[in-house]
Design a protein around this motif. Structure first.
Motif, mmCIF file in Angstrom:
data_model
loop_
_atom_site.group_PDB
_atom_site.id
_atom_site.type_symbol
_atom_site.label_atom_id
_atom_site.label_comp_id
_atom_site.label_asym_id
_atom_site.label_seq_id
_atom_site.Cartn_x
_atom_site.Cartn_y
_atom_site.Cartn_z
ATOM 1 N N TRP A 729 0.840 -1.203 0.000
ATOM 2 C CA TRP A 729 0.000 0.000 0.000
ATOM 3 C C TRP A 729 0.878 1.257 0.000
ATOM 4 C CZ3 TRP A 729 -1.361 4.543 2.259
ATOM 5 C CH2 TRP A 729 -2.636 5.034 2.012
ATOM 6 N N ASP A 797 -6.762 -4.216 0.614
ATOM 7 C CA ASP A 797 -7.705 -4.132 1.727
ATOM 8 C C ASP A 797 -7.613 -2.769 2.398
ATOM 9 O OD1 ASP A 797 -8.268 -6.714 1.097
ATOM 10 O OD2 ASP A 797 -7.148 -7.600 2.780
ATOM 11 N N ARG A 798 -8.761 -2.322 2.889
ATOM 12 C CA ARG A 798 -8.804 -1.020 3.581
ATOM 13 C C ARG A 798 -7.916 -1.023 4.809
ATOM 14 N NH1 ARG A 798 -8.375 2.651 6.277
ATOM 15 N NH2 ARG A 798 -9.765 4.408 6.754
ATOM 16 N N VAL A 858 -11.725 5.238 -0.646
ATOM 17 C CA VAL A 858 -11.381 4.634 0.640
ATOM 18 C C VAL A 858 -12.398 5.023 1.696
ATOM 19 C CG1 VAL A 858 -9.675 4.632 2.499
ATOM 20 C CG2 VAL A 858 -8.924 4.430 0.128
ATOM 21 N N ASN A 861 -15.555 3.022 1.256
ATOM 22 C CA ASN A 861 -15.424 1.594 1.522
ATOM 23 C C ASN A 861 -15.128 1.280 2.985
ATOM 24 O OD1 ASN A 861 -15.844 1.036 -1.162
ATOM 25 N ND2 ASN A 861 -13.664 0.965 -1.665
ATOM 26 N N GLY A 863 -14.296 3.968 5.443
ATOM 27 C CA GLY A 863 -13.823 5.102 6.215
ATOM 28 C C GLY A 863 -14.969 6.017 6.582
#
Length: 904
Positions: A729, A797-798, A858, A861, A863
């Motif tokens: 990331w 993935d978040r 983000v 999804n 946040g």
């Protein structure tokens, strides 16, 4: 300060006439096919051509117009470079027009359209241009026009017109004598004048007489007693004219009978005390060497040995060549009464230059054609003397020339003899090593003699290493050892024989001490002294080759045998490059050495090992776009060597961070500016993906990916297997924003977020430099790469997102959008050539908008929306409205529309 001169420039109406002529040229060339032109039309074009020549002559005939001030009126806003370009273009188009008129005329209309006076007028104009011009770019087109004019004159039915080329030839000879002090490296347009005239007479008595006249001019000695004319060297023009004639393919066999005499003249030129004559003699001799071998560089290793054997026929064809070789090699007393052996010890720069200019052509001929039977012993002794001389380049050239001489069945004995013969100086020893290495490289099957060469060379280890303090000869000796080891491990049969010989060295009571000394030498730390750099590079190569030998024969090795694998297994650390200035050889060998150590210890090695991380860091630094091509190529070769040893990488969890590093390093190589590096990277990517994607070898299909496919395959693999990696990331965010990559993706450091406003101001600043600085990497599209890594970022993935980095990204995106709004409102209508057309501005805008999408996606999804995101939405809407008013780039507007549509 030297006085600056002002060149005369014609009035603006003359320049206007030149531009009008360009229009006439374009119209004329469209209708010129098979035209019928009256004499009045010819005279009109001739007058225009003369006016163009008068306008540009003062500039194009200056020796260095770039260094002069040009006197132009204030109303003309042109500079020196612009005016030069206009003058060159005007002369080119004017000459092209005259050439087209001559070529395009139908044969039936030649006599009607072109009279004797027309041919003379056209020819005299072009002749004057070639005689006065000083720049190759300016007279290249003019020479074609003159050649066509001479050819049509020779084809004319009028005897007066037929005689014009010979009349111009006499004027050319006069120019060569009168312009003996106006020297340029290639004699400007004089060779073009001669070759153009000979185009009309490609064979016959006139052709032969021209060659003889030029040989007489070139072969005339310079008289140092005439100080008044000491700078007049018509010989230079003679040499250059001969060179152009001999290299012109259209003359074919007509010049073949003049090659022998030209060789004599070229050698005589190399013996001159005038540098200009020596330089032109050298160029003529090189042209003759190329012609003697039908334009083939037989010195290249890619040329077959049969071609090289056929080239020995040149000695039968040119009977004086062996004697000329003797003169060039200075066997006879030819320069100041000095012998070859005396000159080979000369150390002054002037002596070195003189020696190189004479010796190099002779060695090249021998390298291509071998030694003639006549004077064979004398020439071989002369070349061997140069092999022991003080100049490295001459030693290397002599070694290459001698290496082609022994027959294949004599090479082994030749190598044994010269390995055991005592030497007098370190230069002699170095030349001998070069000779043995080049000779070994010529063997068709080196594996057959590799064992004996290795054994014979190793027996000299005490003399070459232990009793020798010269780092140059020590490294050349180790390179010979490595070359024999490499040949011995090239196939299974040779490998078994070499392994048996190594075992004999280990176990023999007489040789075991020698072997232990050799191994201890390889285990010694490499010196950091720059003088030992070559030796430092040779030692790891020998270690790696010994390891490869044991690897190929490990199933035969007895457990009690002191295997050379202990070279690495017993070491606490490897000699890995620890700085970005590591040599290319160190980088390549580090990959193999590290891979072998991991293979010996086993797949359970600690992946946080310092050597492993040091190697990865060195590769990342070597892949920087500011590094040179050789360093970047060494980095991807090191990866290839690592994977050559580690055939299959474990899929265990502890290997995932290492694999991620390797994937990203390979991906960087796939975007390199050099095609060879990209191709190597694609091969490495195929092997790595092949070894990690299919755990069952029997089910695995070998991959062979092209560069674009390798990029896509790597990215898909990363998305699928590293979707929960925080390191990926962070790395993706770096690529998206164009941040400088940190040395390792596994290094947890806070990312710098530079001010987008400052970046935009810097990208939008007007560039006032005279020459634009070219981008380092012209292959990669930064905007496209930013979008690619945004897709990777959004696929993760978040939970992998770092909270601080995400918060900083949100602030950075808001500031970036506001900066775009500020500049867009300040600038006028954008359009195709507006402020967003600058590459850096466009790329930065794409990065900002892609970052906005990441922040919003983000947040959507998982946040939580906050005040900054609401501000970001309002700023995006504002930028979208301003963009429609200011007609921003369509690519930006499409991205903005997609973002705004996503708000609903």
């Amino acid at each position: 300060m030297s006085e600056r001169h002002t060149l005369p420039v014609s009035k603006s109406d003359d320049i206007g006439d030149a531009l009008l002529l360009l229009v006439d040229v374009q119209i004329t060339l469209m209708v010129l096919d098979g035209y019928t032109t009256s004499t009045v039309d010819l005279m009109v074009y001739l007058v225009k051509s003369v006016r163009v020549w008068d306008a540009v002559k003062g500039i194009l005939c200056a020796d260095a117009p770039e260094g002069y001030e040009i006197g132009i009126s204030n109303e003309l806003t042109v500079g020196t470079k612009d005016l030069l370009s206009y003058c060159w273009r005007a002369l080119k188009e004017s000459s092209a027009l005259m050439c087209a008129m001559i070529i395009g005329a139908k044969p039936t209309s030649i006599s009607q359209a072109f009279r004797h006076s027309d041919y003379r007028a056209f020819g005299e104009l072009v002749f004057e241009q070639l005689a006065e011009l000083r720049h190759r770019g300016a007279f290249s087109t003019v020479s074609q026009t003159f050649a066509e004019c001479c050819l049509r004159c020779a084809q004319s039915d009028d005897p007066r017109t037929q005689a014009l080329p010979k009349e111009w030839y006499q004027k050319t000879l006069l120019c060569i004598q009168e312009r003996g002090s106006a020297l340029t490296r290639r004699s400007a347009g004089l060779p073009a004048m001669i070759t153009s005239i000979l185009t009309a007479y490609p064979e016959g008595d006139f052709f032969d007489s021209v060659i003889c006249d030029l040989q007489t001019v070139a072969g005339k000695g310079s008289d140092d007693r005439d100080h008044q004319n000491s700078l007049r060297l018509p010989q230079v023009h003679g040499f250059n004219c001969l060179k152009d004639i001999l290299t012109e393919t259209k003359f074919g066999d007509s010049v073949e009978r003049h090659v022998s005499v030209s060789l004599e003249i070229a050698v005589r030129g190399l013996e001159s005390d005038k540098w200009a004559i020596r330089n032109c003699g050298l160029m003529l001799l090189k042209a003759l060497i190329t012609r003697m071998n039908d334009g083939t560089n037989t010195a290249s290793s890619k040329v077959s040995s049969s071609h090289r054997r056929l080239s020995t026929l040149v000695y039968d064809k040119y009977q004086n060549l062996p004697d000329l070789l003797l003169r060039l090699l200075n066997i006879e007393d030819t320069i100041n009464g000095e012998t070859l052996r005396t000159q080979s010890r000369a150390t002054s720069p002037n002596d070195t230059v003189l020696q190189a200019q004479q010796v190099f052509p002779a060695l090249e001929i021998i390298e291509q054609s071998g030694i003639p039977e006549r004077h064979q012993s004398e020439i071989r002794r002369a070349v061997w003397t140069h092999l022991e001389g003080p100049v490295w380049l001459i030693r290397e050239k002599a070694a290459k020339a001698l290496s082609y001489l022994p027959m294949s069945d004599q090479i082994e004995e030749e190598m044994r003899q010269y390995l055991q013969t005592p030497w007098l100086t370190q230069n002699a020893l170095h030349g001998r090593h070069l000779y043995l290495r080049y000779m070994f490289a010529q063997v068709d099957n080196p594996g057959e003699i590799a064992v004996n060469v290795f054994a014979c060379a190793l027996e000299q280890f005490p003399n070459m290493i232990l009793s020798n303090c010269c780092p140059i000869t020590r490294s050349s000796y180790m390179s010979l050892i490595a070359q024999s080891l490499e040949a011995g491990t090239s196939d299974k049969k040779a490998s078994k024989r070499l392994s048996a010989k190594v075992k004999e060295f280990r176990q023999s009571p007489l040789l075991s001490n020698l072997w232990q000394d050799f191994i201890q030498y390889l285990l010694q730390p490499c010196s950091e002294d720059p003088a030992f750099a070559l030796e430092t590079a040779a030692k790891p190569r020998c270690r790696s080759l010994l390891d490869r030998l044991d690897e190929k024969n490990e199933e035969k090795a007895a457990p009690s045998v002191d295997s050379s694998q202990s070279i690495f297994a017993s070491q606490n650390s490897l000699d890995l490059p620890k700085d970005p200035k590591a040599s290319e050889h160190d980088l390549r060998q580090a990959g193999y050495s590290l891979g072998h150590r991991i293979r010996v210890v086993g797949q359970g090695i600690d992946t946080s090992n310092g050597d492993l991380q040091c190697w990865i860091r060195a590769l990342r630094l070597a892949q920087d776009e500011d590094a040179d091509v050789a360093t970047r190529k060494a980095a991807v070769d090191s990866l290839a060597n690592f994977l050559e040893v580690i055939k299959e990488l474990s899929a265990a969890a502890e290997w995932k961070p290492v694999l991620l590093e390797l994937y990203l390093l390979i991906y960087t190589s796939l975007l390199d500016d050099d095609e060879d590096i990209r191709d190597t990277g694609a091969t490495v990517a195929s092997k790595l993906l092949d070894s990690t994607t299919s755990p069952n070898p029997q089910d695995r299909l070998p991959l062979s990916l092209m560069v674009p496919a390798a990029c896509d395959k790597l990215l898909e693999h990363l998305k699928h297997n590293y979707h929960d990696s925080p390191n990926l990331w962070t790395h993706s965010l770096q690529r998206l924003l164009g941040l400088h990559l940190i040395p390792s993706v596994n290094t947890r450091e806070k990312l710098p977020f530079p001010s987008p406003k400052a970046l935009l101001e810097d990208a939008n600043r007007e560039d006032t430099s005279l020459f634009a600085e070219e981008k380092q990497n012209l292959y990669v599209d930064d905007a496209q790469e930013a979008r690619v890594w945004q897709e990777v970022l959004l696929s993760l993935d978040r939970s992998t997102a770092d909270a601080d980095d995400l918060r900083n990204l949100r602030v950075w995106a808001v500031e970036g959008v506001n900066a775009l709004i500020e500049v867009a409102e300040r600038e006028n209508i954008d359009g195709p050539l507006g402020w967003t057309s600058k590459p850096d501005v466009f790329t930065l805008g794409v990065r900002i908008l892609l970052a906005v999408e990441v922040v919003l996606r983000v947040s959507a999804n998982g946040g939580s929306a906050n005040e900054d995101e609401e501000v970001l939405r309002e700023s995006i809407r504002r930028l979208f409205e301003v963009g429609k008013e200011r007609e921003l780039r369509p690519a930006w507007m499409r991205m903005l529309r997609d973002i705004v549509d996503g708000f609903d």
